[in-house]
Design an enzyme around this catalytic site. Sequence first.
Site, PDB file in Angstrom:
ATOM      1  N   ASN A  55      -9.913  10.627  28.505  1.00  0.00           N
ATOM      2  CA  ASN A  55      -9.979   9.789  29.706  1.00  0.00           C
ATOM      3  C   ASN A  55      -9.022  10.377  30.751  1.00  0.00           C
ATOM      4  OD1 ASN A  55      -9.420   7.707  31.650  1.00  0.00           O
ATOM      5  ND2 ASN A  55     -10.300   6.226  30.234  1.00  0.00           N
TER       6      ASN A  55
ATOM      7  N   ARG B 263       0.321  10.337  45.550  1.00  0.00           N
ATOM      8  CA  ARG B 263       0.835  11.225  46.590  1.00  0.00           C
ATOM      9  C   ARG B 263      -0.182  11.459  47.700  1.00  0.00           C
ATOM     10  NH1 ARG B 263       5.022  15.172  46.651  1.00  0.00           N
ATOM     11  NH2 ARG B 263       5.106  15.955  48.797  1.00  0.00           N
TER      12      ARG B 263
ATOM     13  N   HIS C 297     -13.062   5.747  34.075  1.00  0.00           N
ATOM     14  CA  HIS C 297     -13.240   4.298  34.224  1.00  0.00           C
ATOM     15  C   HIS C 297     -12.990   3.944  35.687  1.00  0.00           C
ATOM     16  CE1 HIS C 297     -12.631   0.089  32.280  1.00  0.00           C
ATOM     17  NE2 HIS C 297     -12.981  -0.042  33.540  1.00  0.00           N
TER      18      HIS C 297
ATOM     19  N   HIS D 112      -7.637   4.701  40.845  1.00  0.00           N
ATOM     20  CA  HIS D 112      -7.501   6.034  40.231  1.00  0.00           C
ATOM     21  C   HIS D 112      -8.799   6.810  40.470  1.00  0.00           C
ATOM     22  CE1 HIS D 112      -9.199   3.516  37.082  1.00  0.00           C
ATOM     23  NE2 HIS D 112      -8.032   2.977  36.798  1.00  0.00           N
TER      24      HIS D 112
ATOM     25  N   GLU E  47     -17.013   4.377  31.908  1.00  0.00           N
ATOM     26  CA  GLU E  47     -16.693   3.024  31.495  1.00  0.00           C
ATOM     27  C   GLU E  47     -16.605   2.109  32.714  1.00  0.00           C
ATOM     28  OE1 GLU E  47     -13.722   4.127  27.745  1.00  0.00           O
ATOM     29  OE2 GLU E  47     -12.893   3.314  29.602  1.00  0.00           O
TER      30      GLU E  47
ATOM     31  N   THR F 155      -5.229  -2.673  33.082  1.00  0.00           N
ATOM     32  CA  THR F 155      -6.016  -1.863  32.161  1.00  0.00           C
ATOM     33  C   THR F 155      -6.907  -2.804  31.362  1.00  0.00           C
ATOM     34  OG1 THR F 155      -5.908  -0.144  30.442  1.00  0.00           O
ATOM     35  CG2 THR F 155      -4.271  -1.921  30.322  1.00  0.00           C
TER      36      THR F 155
ATOM     37  N   HIS G 125      -8.048   2.917  23.235  1.00  0.00           N
ATOM     38  CA  HIS G 125      -6.980   2.137  23.863  1.00  0.00           C
ATOM     39  C   HIS G 125      -5.714   2.237  23.016  1.00  0.00           C
ATOM     40  CE1 HIS G 125      -6.158  -0.581  27.282  1.00  0.00           C
ATOM     41  NE2 HIS G 125      -5.097  -0.872  26.538  1.00  0.00           N
TER      42      HIS G 125
ATOM     43  N   HIS H 229      -4.191   7.605  28.298  1.00  0.00           N
ATOM     44  CA  HIS H 229      -2.785   7.398  28.666  1.00  0.00           C
ATOM     45  C   HIS H 229      -1.835   8.166  27.751  1.00  0.00           C
ATOM     46  CE1 HIS H 229       0.665   5.286  30.388  1.00  0.00           C
ATOM     47  NE2 HIS H 229       1.106   5.146  29.154  1.00  0.00           N
TER      48      HIS H 229
END
Length: 239
Positions: free
Chosen positions: A7, A18, A43, A50, A70, A100, A190, A214
């Site tokens: 992911n 930034r 996702h 993001h 997703e 999340t 996850h 992550h």
Amino acid sequence: MTKLSVNINKIATIRNARGGELPSVTEAAVKLQDFGAQGITIHPRPDERHITRKDVYELKPLVHTEFNIEGNPHRPFIDMVLEVKPEQVTLVPDADNAITSNAGWNCEIHLGFLRNVIAEFKDAGIRTSVFLDPNPAMVKYAAETGADRIELYTEAYAKNYLQNKKKALQPYLETALEAEKYGLGVNAGHDLSLENLKYFADNIPNLLEVSIGHALISEALYMGLENTVQAYLKRLAKW
């Protein structure tokens, strides 16, 4: 062997903090596949915090492994997925303002809705997966939606792994065994990490794919992206 889909939301999070194009989401996807990742997961959320819609379309021709999108199946999301036609769509019932994903579907309550959405995706030749808590009783209804797979929401496993890994795994094992009875494939994701992945992958039957973002991107800050992908693949290997 269980496939590793990476992911890349976190790459986009850093970029967006930034502005501009660094780090590049598209270059990351290409590199990750070069390093051995067997899929790319994104996702996109409505606020584009993001992954953006632009990213989705730019990634499509670059993902030569498996593209997994997703998201919560609002109409704009459905239309985008039908246009892009990834190999897999994973339906997640997250609120628009959720930091999340934090829960799986109640497929019994949302059965009619999920059936209709999944029928659209299947008519387009897109494999479907529904995000599910570790609850064997919910598998029957997940199967009735017409989904091809379930994705086990593994936060509880990761949270309790160090205290009692066997106990933490048990509801996931029971749910995966139930999925096998109904002919559903099993994905998971996850908070899976280098620390807890191997035990999970070694003990969950019919685990076809894990989606990890992550932890993998965080560990890559210390180990480098290529080394981290290879470390994950070793955790998933069956010797």
